[in-house]
Design a protein around this motif. Sequence first.
Motif, PDB file in Angstrom:
ATOM      1  N   GLY A  14       0.797  -1.236   0.000  1.00  0.00           N
ATOM      2  CA  GLY A  14       0.000   0.000   0.000  1.00  0.00           C
ATOM      3  C   GLY A  14       0.823   1.278   0.000  1.00  0.00           C
ATOM      4  N   LYS A  15       2.118   1.182  -0.332  1.00  0.00           N
ATOM      5  CA  LYS A  15       2.956   2.402  -0.260  1.00  0.00           C
ATOM      6  C   LYS A  15       2.496   3.508  -1.186  1.00  0.00           C
ATOM      7  N   THR A  17      -0.490   4.275  -2.314  1.00  0.00           N
ATOM      8  CA  THR A  17      -1.671   4.934  -1.742  1.00  0.00           C
ATOM      9  C   THR A  17      -1.259   5.810  -0.560  1.00  0.00           C
ATOM     10  N   GLN A  18      -0.414   5.283   0.296  1.00  0.00           N
ATOM     11  CA  GLN A  18      -0.017   6.045   1.489  1.00  0.00           C
ATOM     12  C   GLN A  18       0.821   7.259   1.140  1.00  0.00           C
ATOM     13  N   ARG A 144      -2.602  -9.154  -2.615  1.00  0.00           N
ATOM     14  CA  ARG A 144      -3.105  -7.818  -2.995  1.00  0.00           C
ATOM     15  C   ARG A 144      -2.462  -7.355  -4.301  1.00  0.00           C
ATOM     16  N   ALA A 190       0.950  -2.214   8.213  1.00  0.00           N
ATOM     17  CA  ALA A 190       0.220  -1.834   6.991  1.00  0.00           C
ATOM     18  C   ALA A 190      -1.091  -2.584   6.817  1.00  0.00           C
ATOM     19  N   PRO A 194      -6.873   1.689   4.483  1.00  0.00           N
ATOM     20  CA  PRO A 194      -5.861   2.703   4.167  1.00  0.00           C
ATOM     21  C   PRO A 194      -5.927   3.928   5.081  1.00  0.00           C
ATOM     22  N   GLU A 195      -7.159   4.319   5.500  1.00  0.00           N
ATOM     23  CA  GLU A 195      -7.293   5.521   6.340  1.00  0.00           C
ATOM     24  C   GLU A 195      -6.619   5.295   7.700  1.00  0.00           C
ATOM     25  N   VAL A 197      -4.135   3.178   8.301  1.00  0.00           N
ATOM     26  CA  VAL A 197      -2.680   3.137   8.098  1.00  0.00           C
ATOM     27  C   VAL A 197      -2.157   4.571   7.971  1.00  0.00           C
ATOM     28  N   SER A 198      -2.910   5.392   7.236  1.00  0.00           N
ATOM     29  CA  SER A 198      -2.512   6.785   7.034  1.00  0.00           C
ATOM     30  C   SER A 198      -2.413   7.521   8.380  1.00  0.00           C
TER      31      SER A 198
END
Length: 215
Positions: A14-15, A17-18, A144, A190, A194-195, A197-198
């Motif tokens: 997810g890098k 996206t982050q 993923r 991770a 996503p929210e 993780v952010s």
Amino acid sequence: MNFFITFEGIEGCGKTTQLRLLTQQLRLLGRDVVTTREPGGCPIADAIRNILLDPGNHNLAARAELLLYAAARAQHIDEVIRPALRDGKMVLCDRFTDATIAYQGYGRGLDRELIASLNALASSGTMPDLTILLDMPAEEGLQRARSRNTTQTLEHEGRFEQESLEFHRRVRQGYLDLAQREKRILVIDAMGPPESVSERIFKALEPKLFTERCS
Ligand code: TMP
């Protein structure tokens, strides 16, 4: 003030996206942010990226692969990263030298001291102030990444997704070993939406960003 942040992790962590979410947050705070990625980030390095990630190049020798990553990095540093830092910008880069240690060193089994020397040559002294390592089990990341490549028609960049689970486990271990040695690397869980993780990233970054160099 300039600041150099890199994002690292196994496939599918997810890098990307982050990196996008953090860029939005930093811009809202008025920071002048340049985003880029490796391999790539400028036309010559993008051409090298196409060679490196093309699944058709399954016979690319591990040493040739290592040298191509180094060549792409040298160009990218000179053309994009160093000029942006010189102009006082924040640079957020999707992968950098740690990826070469993790993938070509731990994954491929090439000599890690040699890789460290090549990394030093390619980056010629420009190192991240901070690295965000997005950590998750290799099984999860690979699953993923494979489904993302199909839905976003990224099969043309899938050379590493074809590697075994064992390969990706070694890469993850490589990153975790690096994080033990390097203070600049923040390990972030991770897993989850996503929210969330952010939020974890921002919480971990806040004290560093606003008290150390950027205040
Ligand atoms: P990406 O999928 O995050 O864009 O990264 C491209 C691929 O290149 C990914 O599979 C990791 C790999 N890679 C290396 O093997 N060595 C390196 O030095 C870099 C920067 C990336």
